[in-house]
Scaffold this motif. Structure first.
Motif, PDB file in Angstrom:
ATOM      1  N   VAL A   1      23.690  63.004  18.180  1.00  0.00           N
ATOM      2  CA  VAL A   1      22.315  62.793  17.742  1.00  0.00           C
ATOM      3  C   VAL A   1      22.147  61.284  17.604  1.00  0.00           C
ATOM      4  CG1 VAL A   1      20.607  63.199  15.944  1.00  0.00           C
ATOM      5  CG2 VAL A   1      22.233  65.006  16.556  1.00  0.00           C
ATOM      6  N   ILE A   2      21.246  60.720  18.417  1.00  0.00           N
ATOM      7  CA  ILE A   2      21.011  59.282  18.430  1.00  0.00           C
ATOM      8  C   ILE A   2      19.554  59.049  18.051  1.00  0.00           C
ATOM      9  CG2 ILE A   2      21.028  57.177  19.820  1.00  0.00           C
ATOM     10  CD1 ILE A   2      23.154  58.580  21.595  1.00  0.00           C
ATOM     11  N   GLN A   3      19.342  58.345  16.955  1.00  0.00           N
ATOM     12  CA  GLN A   3      18.001  58.065  16.435  1.00  0.00           C
ATOM     13  C   GLN A   3      17.177  59.351  16.315  1.00  0.00           C
ATOM     14  OE1 GLN A   3      16.437  55.044  19.050  1.00  0.00           O
ATOM     15  NE2 GLN A   3      17.678  53.445  18.099  1.00  0.00           N
ATOM     16  N   GLY A   4      17.838  60.381  15.794  1.00  0.00           N
ATOM     17  CA  GLY A   4      17.170  61.640  15.535  1.00  0.00           C
ATOM     18  C   GLY A   4      16.977  62.541  16.752  1.00  0.00           C
ATOM     19  N   ARG A   5      17.461  62.123  17.922  1.00  0.00           N
ATOM     20  CA  ARG A   5      17.305  62.925  19.135  1.00  0.00           C
ATOM     21  C   ARG A   5      18.664  63.423  19.611  1.00  0.00           C
ATOM     22  NH1 ARG A   5      13.767  59.946  23.459  1.00  0.00           N
ATOM     23  NH2 ARG A   5      13.759  62.045  24.323  1.00  0.00           N
ATOM     24  N   LYS A   6      18.715  64.723  19.918  1.00  0.00           N
ATOM     25  CA  LYS A   6      19.966  65.293  20.407  1.00  0.00           C
ATOM     26  C   LYS A   6      20.205  64.862  21.847  1.00  0.00           C
ATOM     27  CE  LYS A   6      21.158  69.471  19.451  1.00  0.00           C
ATOM     28  NZ  LYS A   6      21.194  70.941  19.330  1.00  0.00           N
ATOM     29  N   ARG A   7      21.410  64.401  22.104  1.00  0.00           N
ATOM     30  CA  ARG A   7      21.821  64.012  23.453  1.00  0.00           C
ATOM     31  C   ARG A   7      22.939  64.943  23.894  1.00  0.00           C
ATOM     32  NH1 ARG A   7      17.693  61.017  25.143  1.00  0.00           N
ATOM     33  NH2 ARG A   7      17.210  59.422  23.615  1.00  0.00           N
ATOM     34  N   PRO A   8      22.907  65.405  25.136  1.00  0.00           N
ATOM     35  CA  PRO A   8      23.942  66.319  25.611  1.00  0.00           C
ATOM     36  C   PRO A   8      25.260  65.589  25.840  1.00  0.00           C
ATOM     37  CG  PRO A   8      22.502  65.721  27.416  1.00  0.00           C
ATOM     38  CD  PRO A   8      21.921  65.113  26.165  1.00  0.00           C
ATOM     39  N   PRO A   9      26.342  66.340  25.968  1.00  0.00           N
ATOM     40  CA  PRO A   9      27.623  65.701  26.280  1.00  0.00           C
ATOM     41  C   PRO A   9      27.576  65.059  27.665  1.00  0.00           C
ATOM     42  CG  PRO A   9      27.874  68.092  26.007  1.00  0.00           C
ATOM     43  CD  PRO A   9      26.448  67.768  25.815  1.00  0.00           C
ATOM     44  N   ILE A  10      28.400  64.047  27.853  1.00  0.00           N
ATOM     45  CA  ILE A  10      28.549  63.437  29.175  1.00  0.00           C
ATOM     46  C   ILE A  10      29.677  64.174  29.867  1.00  0.00           C
ATOM     47  CG2 ILE A  10      29.136  61.338  30.441  1.00  0.00           C
ATOM     48  CD1 ILE A  10      27.935  59.771  28.093  1.00  0.00           C
ATOM     49  N   ARG A  11      29.404  64.689  31.048  1.00  0.00           N
ATOM     50  CA  ARG A  11      30.372  65.502  31.778  1.00  0.00           C
ATOM     51  C   ARG A  11      30.619  64.935  33.171  1.00  0.00           C
ATOM     52  NH1 ARG A  11      30.713  70.607  29.365  1.00  0.00           N
ATOM     53  NH2 ARG A  11      29.031  71.014  27.896  1.00  0.00           N
ATOM     54  N   PHE A  12      31.799  65.212  33.666  1.00  0.00           N
ATOM     55  CA  PHE A  12      32.114  64.973  35.070  1.00  0.00           C
ATOM     56  C   PHE A  12      32.452  66.323  35.671  1.00  0.00           C
ATOM     57  CE2 PHE A  12      35.369  64.432  38.362  1.00  0.00           C
ATOM     58  CZ  PHE A  12      34.615  63.745  39.292  1.00  0.00           C
ATOM     59  N   VAL A  13      31.832  66.646  36.787  1.00  0.00           N
ATOM     60  CA  VAL A  13      32.107  67.918  37.461  1.00  0.00           C
ATOM     61  C   VAL A  13      32.865  67.599  38.743  1.00  0.00           C
ATOM     62  CG1 VAL A  13      31.126  69.986  38.493  1.00  0.00           C
ATOM     63  CG2 VAL A  13      30.035  68.963  36.494  1.00  0.00           C
ATOM     64  N   ALA A  14      34.138  67.988  38.765  1.00  0.00           N
ATOM     65  CA  ALA A  14      34.985  67.756  39.933  1.00  0.00           C
ATOM     66  C   ALA A  14      34.720  68.831  40.978  1.00  0.00           C
ATOM     67  CB  ALA A  14      36.457  67.782  39.530  1.00  0.00           C
ATOM     68  N   ASP A  15      34.758  68.432  42.234  1.00  0.00           N
ATOM     69  CA  ASP A  15      34.559  69.400  43.310  1.00  0.00           C
ATOM     70  C   ASP A  15      35.687  70.435  43.325  1.00  0.00           C
ATOM     71  OD1 ASP A  15      32.201  68.209  44.197  1.00  0.00           O
ATOM     72  OD2 ASP A  15      33.269  66.853  45.537  1.00  0.00           O
ATOM     73  N   PHE A  16      36.929  69.974  43.187  1.00  0.00           N
ATOM     74  CA  PHE A  16      38.083  70.878  43.238  1.00  0.00           C
ATOM     75  C   PHE A  16      39.147  70.452  42.239  1.00  0.00           C
ATOM     76  CE2 PHE A  16      36.336  70.342  47.521  1.00  0.00           C
ATOM     77  CZ  PHE A  16      35.936  71.641  47.790  1.00  0.00           C
ATOM     78  N   VAL A  17      39.814  71.428  41.666  1.00  0.00           N
ATOM     79  CA  VAL A  17      40.991  71.198  40.829  1.00  0.00           C
ATOM     80  C   VAL A  17      42.029  72.226  41.262  1.00  0.00           C
ATOM     81  CG1 VAL A  17      41.931  71.197  38.483  1.00  0.00           C
ATOM     82  CG2 VAL A  17      39.621  70.341  38.893  1.00  0.00           C
ATOM     83  N   TYR A  18      43.263  71.769  41.477  1.00  0.00           N
ATOM     84  CA  TYR A  18      44.326  72.675  41.908  1.00  0.00           C
ATOM     85  C   TYR A  18      45.679  72.095  41.523  1.00  0.00           C
ATOM     86  CZ  TYR A  18      44.210  69.408  45.868  1.00  0.00           C
ATOM     87  OH  TYR A  18      44.192  68.281  46.644  1.00  0.00           O
ATOM     88  N   LEU A  19      46.710  72.912  41.670  1.00  0.00           N
ATOM     89  CA  LEU A  19      48.081  72.472  41.407  1.00  0.00           C
ATOM     90  C   LEU A  19      48.778  72.215  42.739  1.00  0.00           C
ATOM     91  CD1 LEU A  19      49.149  74.943  38.576  1.00  0.00           C
ATOM     92  CD2 LEU A  19      48.396  72.570  38.344  1.00  0.00           C
ATOM     93  N   GLU A  20      49.404  71.049  42.825  1.00  0.00           N
ATOM     94  CA  GLU A  20      50.177  70.672  44.007  1.00  0.00           C
ATOM     95  C   GLU A  20      51.561  70.274  43.527  1.00  0.00           C
ATOM     96  OE1 GLU A  20      48.864  68.246  47.825  1.00  0.00           O
ATOM     97  OE2 GLU A  20      49.119  66.933  46.085  1.00  0.00           O
ATOM     98  N   SER A  21      52.557  71.062  43.853  1.00  0.00           N
ATOM     99  CA  SER A  21      53.929  70.853  43.367  1.00  0.00           C
ATOM    100  C   SER A  21      53.955  70.852  41.838  1.00  0.00           C
ATOM    101  CB  SER A  21      54.515  69.555  43.911  1.00  0.00           C
ATOM    102  OG  SER A  21      54.540  69.561  45.317  1.00  0.00           O
ATOM    103  N   GLY A  22      53.131  71.693  41.220  1.00  0.00           N
ATOM    104  CA  GLY A  22      53.106  71.817  39.770  1.00  0.00           C
ATOM    105  C   GLY A  22      52.310  70.743  39.047  1.00  0.00           C
TER     106      GLY A  22
END
Length: 81
Positions: free
Chosen positions: A27-48
């Motif tokens: 909440v900044i100056q009385g206004r709710k602000r959403p979280p800052i997010r990063f959306v990755a195209d892909f996430v996976y495990l490679e060799s653990g």
């Protein structure tokens, strides 16, 4: 291509459009602000090891800021393709 790699066993746990919270909502100056997010195209495990992959034609200033936050806040690097 990643699905083929997963089918052959070279990678595992492939997920698409994975969201990472870089900064919580506030909440900044009385206004709710959403979280800052990063959306990755892909996430996976490679060799653990977790790989966060994002495809970019041109890295925008917003993307560069979020890449910086991913490393400094979460300690994660992004593989750019």
């Amino acid at each position: 291509q990643l699905r083929l790699l997963e089918a052959s066993g070279e990678i595992s746990a492939l997920r698409r459009q994975v969201s990472f919270v870089l900064a919580p909502g506030a909440v900044i100056q009385g206004r709710k602000r959403p979280p800052i997010r990063f959306v990755a195209d892909f996430v996976y495990l490679e060799s653990g090891v977790e790989v966060i992959e994002d495809t970019k034609g041109y890295p925008t200033r917003v993307y560069l800021m979020k890449r910086h936050l991913m490393f400094t806040v979460l300690g994660k690097t992004i593989r750019e393709t």
